[in-house]
Design an enzyme around this catalytic site. Structure first.
Site, PDB file in Angstrom:
ATOM      1  N   PHE A 126      47.402   7.854 -20.549  1.00  0.00           N
ATOM      2  CA  PHE A 126      47.656   9.196 -20.054  1.00  0.00           C
ATOM      3  C   PHE A 126      49.158   9.372 -19.894  1.00  0.00           C
ATOM      4  CE2 PHE A 126      48.868  11.712 -16.370  1.00  0.00           C
ATOM      5  CZ  PHE A 126      48.399  12.953 -16.768  1.00  0.00           C
ATOM      6  N   PRO A 131      61.513  10.972 -19.529  1.00  0.00           N
ATOM      7  CA  PRO A 131      62.784  10.434 -19.035  1.00  0.00           C
ATOM      8  C   PRO A 131      63.432  11.346 -17.984  1.00  0.00           C
ATOM      9  CG  PRO A 131      62.656  10.192 -21.414  1.00  0.00           C
ATOM     10  CD  PRO A 131      61.445  10.983 -21.006  1.00  0.00           C
ATOM     11  N   GLY A 134      59.776  12.660 -13.516  1.00  0.00           N
ATOM     12  CA  GLY A 134      58.794  11.716 -12.974  1.00  0.00           C
ATOM     13  C   GLY A 134      58.139  12.325 -11.762  1.00  0.00           C
ATOM     14  N   SER A 135      58.767  12.122 -10.582  1.00  0.00           N
ATOM     15  CA  SER A 135      58.251  12.757  -9.363  1.00  0.00           C
ATOM     16  C   SER A 135      58.185  14.271  -9.563  1.00  0.00           C
ATOM     17  CB  SER A 135      59.195  12.478  -8.184  1.00  0.00           C
ATOM     18  OG  SER A 135      59.394  11.104  -8.043  1.00  0.00           O
ATOM     19  N   THR A 161      51.423   3.497 -19.020  1.00  0.00           N
ATOM     20  CA  THR A 161      50.563   2.313 -18.945  1.00  0.00           C
ATOM     21  C   THR A 161      49.617   2.316 -20.146  1.00  0.00           C
ATOM     22  OG1 THR A 161      50.635   2.448 -16.547  1.00  0.00           O
ATOM     23  CG2 THR A 161      48.880   1.101 -17.482  1.00  0.00           C
ATOM     24  N   GLY A 340      57.695 -21.020   2.155  1.00  0.00           N
ATOM     25  CA  GLY A 340      59.016 -21.599   1.897  1.00  0.00           C
ATOM     26  C   GLY A 340      59.319 -21.651   0.410  1.00  0.00           C
ATOM     27  N   GLU A 364      52.219   6.563  -9.736  1.00  0.00           N
ATOM     28  CA  GLU A 364      51.209   7.520  -9.246  1.00  0.00           C
ATOM     29  C   GLU A 364      51.611   8.130  -7.900  1.00  0.00           C
ATOM     30  OE1 GLU A 364      47.164   6.439 -10.138  1.00  0.00           O
ATOM     31  OE2 GLU A 364      47.839   5.334 -11.900  1.00  0.00           O
TER      32      GLU A 364
HETATM   33  C1  LIG Z   1      54.865   0.348 -14.637  1.00  0.00           C
HETATM   34  C2  LIG Z   1      54.740   1.834 -14.586  1.00  0.00           C
HETATM   35  C3  LIG Z   1      53.590   2.442 -15.081  1.00  0.00           C
HETATM   36  C4  LIG Z   1      53.482   3.840 -15.097  1.00  0.00           C
HETATM   37  N1  LIG Z   1      52.385   4.425 -15.676  1.00  0.00           N
HETATM   38  C5  LIG Z   1      52.407   5.777 -15.934  1.00  0.00           C
HETATM   39  C6  LIG Z   1      51.390   6.379 -16.752  1.00  0.00           C
HETATM   40  O1  LIG Z   1      50.442   5.714 -17.189  1.00  0.00           O
HETATM   41  N2  LIG Z   1      51.495   7.696 -17.020  1.00  0.00           N
HETATM   42  C7  LIG Z   1      52.523   8.478 -16.556  1.00  0.00           C
HETATM   43  O2  LIG Z   1      52.560   9.668 -16.859  1.00  0.00           O
HETATM   44  N3  LIG Z   1      53.487   7.931 -15.749  1.00  0.00           N
HETATM   45  C8  LIG Z   1      53.460   6.599 -15.453  1.00  0.00           C
HETATM   46  N4  LIG Z   1      54.451   6.018 -14.680  1.00  0.00           N
HETATM   47  C9  LIG Z   1      55.528   6.866 -14.164  1.00  0.00           C
HETATM   48  C10 LIG Z   1      55.565   6.945 -12.655  1.00  0.00           C
HETATM   49  O3  LIG Z   1      54.506   7.740 -12.186  1.00  0.00           O
HETATM   50  C11 LIG Z   1      56.952   7.460 -12.260  1.00  0.00           C
HETATM   51  O4  LIG Z   1      57.869   6.403 -12.506  1.00  0.00           O
HETATM   52  C12 LIG Z   1      57.022   7.895 -10.815  1.00  0.00           C
HETATM   53  O5  LIG Z   1      56.283   9.064 -10.621  1.00  0.00           O
HETATM   54  C13 LIG Z   1      58.464   8.125 -10.330  1.00  0.00           C
HETATM   55  O6  LIG Z   1      59.157   8.952 -11.228  1.00  0.00           O
HETATM   56  P1  LIG Z   1      60.635   8.498 -11.738  1.00  0.00           P
HETATM   57  O7  LIG Z   1      60.522   7.094 -12.181  1.00  0.00           O
HETATM   58  O8  LIG Z   1      61.083   9.505 -12.721  1.00  0.00           O
HETATM   59  O9  LIG Z   1      61.525   8.536 -10.452  1.00  0.00           O
HETATM   60  P2  LIG Z   1      62.289   9.836  -9.901  1.00  0.00           P
HETATM   61  O10 LIG Z   1      61.357  10.976  -9.816  1.00  0.00           O
HETATM   62  O11 LIG Z   1      63.534  10.034 -10.680  1.00  0.00           O
HETATM   63  O12 LIG Z   1      62.656   9.373  -8.431  1.00  0.00           O
HETATM   64  C14 LIG Z   1      63.716   8.462  -8.152  1.00  0.00           C
HETATM   65  C15 LIG Z   1      63.737   8.218  -6.646  1.00  0.00           C
HETATM   66  O13 LIG Z   1      64.018   9.437  -5.955  1.00  0.00           O
HETATM   67  C16 LIG Z   1      62.977   9.734  -5.045  1.00  0.00           C
HETATM   68  N5  LIG Z   1      62.795  11.178  -4.995  1.00  0.00           N
HETATM   69  C17 LIG Z   1      62.617  12.026  -6.025  1.00  0.00           C
HETATM   70  N6  LIG Z   1      62.498  13.292  -5.584  1.00  0.00           N
HETATM   71  C18 LIG Z   1      62.613  13.235  -4.233  1.00  0.00           C
HETATM   72  C19 LIG Z   1      62.547  14.205  -3.177  1.00  0.00           C
HETATM   73  N7  LIG Z   1      62.332  15.491  -3.427  1.00  0.00           N
HETATM   74  N8  LIG Z   1      62.682  13.770  -1.896  1.00  0.00           N
HETATM   75  C20 LIG Z   1      62.874  12.463  -1.626  1.00  0.00           C
HETATM   76  N9  LIG Z   1      62.953  11.510  -2.575  1.00  0.00           N
HETATM   77  C21 LIG Z   1      62.806  11.884  -3.863  1.00  0.00           C
HETATM   78  C22 LIG Z   1      61.739   9.026  -5.602  1.00  0.00           C
HETATM   79  O14 LIG Z   1      60.751   8.807  -4.611  1.00  0.00           O
HETATM   80  C23 LIG Z   1      62.385   7.746  -6.110  1.00  0.00           C
HETATM   81  O15 LIG Z   1      62.590   6.883  -5.017  1.00  0.00           O
HETATM   82  C24 LIG Z   1      54.534   4.637 -14.570  1.00  0.00           C
HETATM   83  C25 LIG Z   1      55.671   4.012 -14.031  1.00  0.00           C
HETATM   84  C26 LIG Z   1      55.784   2.646 -14.039  1.00  0.00           C
HETATM   85  C27 LIG Z   1      57.039   2.016 -13.474  1.00  0.00           C
END
Ligand SMILES: Cc1cc2nc3c(=O)[nH]c(=O)nc-3n(C[C@H](O)[C@H](O)[C@H](O)COP(=O)(O)OP(=O)(O)OC[C@H]3O[C@@H](n4cnc5c(N)ncnc54)[C@H](O)[C@@H]3O)c2cc1C
Length: 390
Positions: A126, A131, A134-135, A161, A340, A364
């Site tokens: 899914f 790039p 994410g969030s 994943t 340890g 997630e």
């Molecule tokens: C091993 C792995 C498997 C994954 N599998 C999938 C998958 O199958 N499908 C898929 O679609 N995605 C997948 N993901 C993506 C994952 O859901 C995202 O990495 C995650 O949602 C965070 O997004 P980002 O990495 O872009 O971080 P960012 O959104 O860039 O966030 C960076 C940091 O800023 C913080 N932040 C961002 N906005 C705010 C805010 N408004 N207030 C406070 N803090 C904030 C975040 O919490 C984080 O600490 C996967 C990720 C990993 C690492």
């Protein structure tokens, strides 16, 4: 108030525990050795063989509706079973499952995608994360433009994943930029790998690894639209919501097993002429871990129970995910400390868990996103302090 399991829940939970203990845990040493050689701990055919063995035990399609041959278990039972699976670090999961949103498929798509995924003949992934999004998933850019009876997809997804192994992807694309992502401007597509997307492995601190998916003029027939045009973001949120109580359920199993190892070690390892468990410093780490584990257990079961009541589980699930993910990180960290130097070696699975569970605070929905949901619900009055007892 009754905090006990029913006889049926206990029996199913215990049978799952037996299966994991007898059939999966014996594979752990070999899995560790393989992972050290950068090979999968369990390959696709071995996983399938184990899943078919589990089917004979009665475990097939925990969440899958009965009409598709599954068990269609209540969420509380699914949670209990995911905890049992968490006890082993072999990358095992019960078979007969498909992504929850594949049930939005039409009849033809069900034959082509849903049923083969349930049967384990096809692997799905899914993809919503990009790039630059994410969030902030509402900022996705991967585009789909109509071209006759087809759509042309361009863009990149990342951190997906199963993206290296999947036969097809459920991908959320922008189909109407003017409507915007939240206004019905996105659509989910079912895209076979042989339609032309390619994946690139991403190295992470965990075992295995997600992938980037690259779409370069990938032509997808309109019959591969999942659900309705404009429903993509909604389906994406449904997919993400599903895991919110299952990820911490799994974390609970890891924390229980790891804490058990720490207790055994504290009762045998001697320094300065006595067991390390005789020291208050060690006792406190064990006590704090047990309290946090128990607190997580009830947050998680309450979230699962909320699902079973047919209520909106989002708030309860966010609390379970936030607390459960933090709890398992803290517990595994203490378990390493209690062991340890041995805890730091690859002789034991502790360093592996340490790397594995870190992800639970990120994917997630990060810790911060869970906090955002929880506080927003309270600040806007969607939820009362005190939950369902308020
Ligand atoms: C091993 C792995 C498997 C994954 N599998 C999938 C998958 O199958 N499908 C898929 O679609 N995605 C997948 N993901 C993506 C994952 O859901 C995202 O990495 C995650 O949602 C965070 O997004 P980002 O990495 O872009 O971080 P960012 O959104 O860039 O966030 C960076 C940091 O800023 C913080 N932040 C961002 N906005 C705010 C805010 N408004 N207030 C406070 N803090 C904030 C975040 O919490 C984080 O600490 C996967 C990720 C990993 C690492």
């Amino acid at each position: 108030m009754d905090f006990s399991l029913t006889d049926e829940e206990r029996a199913i939970r215990d049978t799952a525990r037996q299966f994991i203990t007898r059939e999966v845990m014996p594979l752990e040493q070999e899995a560790l050795l393989r992972e050290r050689r950068h090979e999968p701990g369990l390959d696709r055919s071995e996983l399938r063989e184990l899943q078919l063995k589990a089917k004979k035990f009665g475990f097939w399609g925990l969440s899958t509706p009965e009409e598709y041959g599954g068990m269609e278990l209540p969420a509380v039972l699914q949670s209990l079973i995911w905890t049992e699976v968490g006890r082993t670090f072999v990358q095992f999961k019960f078979g007969g499952e498909a992504d929850n949103i594949l049930y939005y498929a039409n009849e033809q798509q069900k034959q082509e995608f849903l049923i083969p995924t349930i049967e384990g003949e096809r692997i799905s992934c899914f993809a919503i994360t990009e790039p630059g999004a994410g969030s902030d998933a509402a900022n996705i850019k991967l585009s789909a433009r109509p071209d006759g009876d087809d759509w042309i997809l361009n863009g990149e997804k990342t951190f997906i994943t199963n993206g290296n192994d999947a036969d097809f992807v459920i991908v959320v694309a922008v189909t109407d930029r003017e409507k915007g992502v939240r206004g019905g401007g996105t659509t989910a597509f079912l895209v076979d790998r042989d339609m032309g997307w390619r994946s690139e492995f991403i190295q992470t601190m965990g075992e295995g690894g997600p992938a980037s998916l690259i779409f370069d003029d990938v032509r997808v027939p309109a019959r591969n639209i999942l659900g309705e045009i404009g429903q993509g973001f909604e389906l994406g949120m449904k997919w993400i919501g599903k895991g919110r109580y299952l990820i911490p359920s799994n974390a609970l199993g890891i924390a229980e097993r790891a804490l058990g190892m720490a207790i055994d070690y504290a009762n045998t390892r001697e320094t300065f002429g006595r067991k390390i468990g005789d020291n208050q410093a060690i006792q406190w780490m064990i006590a704090d871990s047990e309290v946090e584990l128990e607190a997580a257990r009830w947050l998680i079961l309450r979230a699962a129970w909320t699902v079973d009541q047919g209520e909106d589980p989002r708030h309860a699930s966010s609390m379970a995910k936030l607390y459960g993910a933090r709890m398992v990180n803290d517990v595994v960290d203490r378990v390493m400390q209690i062991h340890g130097g041995m805890g730091y070696t690859r002789e034991l699975p502790i360093e592996r868990w340490y790397r594995q569970v870190r992800l639970m605070r990120i994917y997630e929905g990060t810790d911060e996103m869970q906090r955002l949901i929880i506080s927003r619900d309270l600040l806007r009055g969607y939820t009362k302090i005190g939950g369902h007892l308020a």
